[in-house]
Enzyme design. Structure first.
Site, mmCIF file in Angstrom:
data_model
loop_
_atom_site.group_PDB
_atom_site.id
_atom_site.type_symbol
_atom_site.label_atom_id
_atom_site.label_comp_id
_atom_site.label_asym_id
_atom_site.label_seq_id
_atom_site.Cartn_x
_atom_site.Cartn_y
_atom_site.Cartn_z
ATOM 1 C CD1 TRP A 102 45.938 41.314 -67.431
ATOM 2 C CD2 TRP A 102 44.671 39.534 -66.936
ATOM 3 N NE1 TRP A 102 46.545 40.617 -66.407
ATOM 4 C CE2 TRP A 102 45.804 39.533 -66.090
ATOM 5 C CE3 TRP A 102 43.737 38.499 -66.815
ATOM 6 C CZ2 TRP A 102 46.012 38.545 -65.132
ATOM 7 C CZ3 TRP A 102 43.955 37.512 -65.865
ATOM 8 C CH2 TRP A 102 45.072 37.540 -65.034
ATOM 9 C CG ASP A 169 40.533 45.124 -67.021
ATOM 10 O OD1 ASP A 169 40.704 45.615 -65.881
ATOM 11 O OD2 ASP A 169 40.942 43.987 -67.344
ATOM 12 C CE LYS A 193 46.524 42.293 -60.760
ATOM 13 N NZ LYS A 193 45.641 42.201 -61.900
#
Ligand SMILES: *Cc1c(COP(=O)(O)O)cnc(C)c1O
Length: 356
Positions: A102, A169, A193
């Site tokens: 990511w 993030d 998530k």
């Protein structure tokens, strides 16, 4: 039906209170006699949902009016573009920490807007640790990091001391423990998530950081437009924000301190078994082990399929590692109960008996 223990990495397990409230609202939302997904997002009943979700985020992060909270679409992945598009002005550079897939995607996107300096990377050891002791150039527009590396199972428990604005993030560990939000110029997270279903993305941005935007930004990609319009410049992800609001209510009812203890207890239980059981081993640096995503492998990889079969017979679901790394990954997000972790530990011990 017997209970399935859901270790999915995302979309992931949610509290049953949020699921129940969603089922009810799909039939009759807030006593309107209409479904949540067939009424105007500008109805007063729905506006109350967005307002409450926004306030819950502020309460949980303990941020005051110097931060804006906004719900966006496009997932965390669109933030990889929006962050540099808004904050990496012409002639500036941004500093990035490369701790996984990511992070690397975020770095790639930033490159479309300006100069990117990768201040440290753990790619040399397949992202099995969090780099430390790096320095961040003082003239960087911002420093971007990923608090929890969902795919590799590493988590940042400390952040660098720097005057450069930190953008993080937090898609896979937001609201899993208390954090000092004042250290961050911006926090963002895809909901699916640890916070809600797919379709909503949370951004929390400090006002002085917002004031650094200089470039002309296309309307839908401009944070200020979404903020000015209270997350309703266009039709928001009505359903996803609703479920998120109920999940946030549940998180608040437990409290972030208690949530951290629960999450720590769950992770400790599983890591202890991984370290004890001769059939298994962990794959990441011990001090950087994530409490959200526990990555491990069988010492003899040829036993993997057999273990997955056993897991299935024990009603354990979602344990396959990410397709890019293989092995096993148990995601222990907020809503997963310790009983589920115990069920996994029991299966690991049953497998040890079969094999000895
Ligand atoms: C899943 C994930 C993403 C990507 O999220 P999307 O909502 O699918 O775009 C980004 N960052 C982290 C840390 C993630 O876990």
């Amino acid at each position: 039906m017997s209970k399935i223990h859901n270790f999915s990495a995302g979309p992931a397990i949610l509290p049953s209170s949020a699921i129940e409230a969603s089922i009810e609202a799909l039939k009759d939302f807030a006593g309107t006699g209409l479904s949540l997904i067939e009424i105007s997002h500008r109805s007063k009943e729905y506006e109350a949902v967005v307002a409450e979700a926004t306030q819950l985020v502020k309460d949980l992060l303990k941020v005051g009016d110097n931060y804006e909270v906004v719900f966006l679409q496009g997932g965390a992945s669109l933030q990889f573009d929006m962050v540099p598009m808004n904050f990496l002005n012409d002639g500036q550079k941004a500093a990035y920490l490369n701790t996984g897939v990511w992070a690397k995607r975020a770095i790639k996107e930033a490159g479309f807007f300006g100069q990117v300096e990768v201040v440290a990377s753990s790619e040399d050891k397949n992202y099995s640790y969090i780099p430390k002791g790096y320095s961040i150039p003082n003239d960087a527009a911002y420093f971007h990091c990923t608090s929890n590396n969902t795919i590799y199972g590493t988590e940042m428990f400390e952040y660098p001391q720097t005057n450069v604005p930190i953008v993080c993030d937090m898609s896979s560990d937001i609201f899993s423990r208390p954090i000092d939000a004042s250290k961050f110029a911006m926090i963002y997270a895809g909901a699916q998530k640890n916070m809600g279903p797919a379709g909503a993305t949370l951004a929390v941005i400090r006002k002085d950081f917002l004031a650094t935007i200089k470039r002309k930004i296309p309307t839908m990609l401009d944070y200020r437009i979404h903020i000015e319009n209270g997350s309703m410049y266009n039709t928001p992800s009505v359903f996803a924000i609703f479920v998120t609001m109920h999940t946030l209510r549940w998180i608040k009812s437990i409290g972030l301190e208690a949530m951290e203890s629960r999450n720590k207890e769950k992770a400790d239980l599983l890591y202890a078994e991984i370290d004890r059981n001769p059939l298994f081993k962990g794959t990441v640096n011990v001090e950087d082990r994530s409490r959200m995503n526990v990555n491990f492998v069988l010492n003899d990889p040829s036993l993997e399929e057999e273990f997955f079969k056993l897991c299935k017979s024990h009603n354990l679901s979602g344990l396959k590692g990410h397709r890019s790394v293989g092995g096993l990954r148990a995601s222990l997000y907020n809503a997963l109960e310790i009983e589920s972790v115990q069920a996994l530990v029991n299966a690991m011990q049953a497998f040890e008996k079969i094999k000895s």
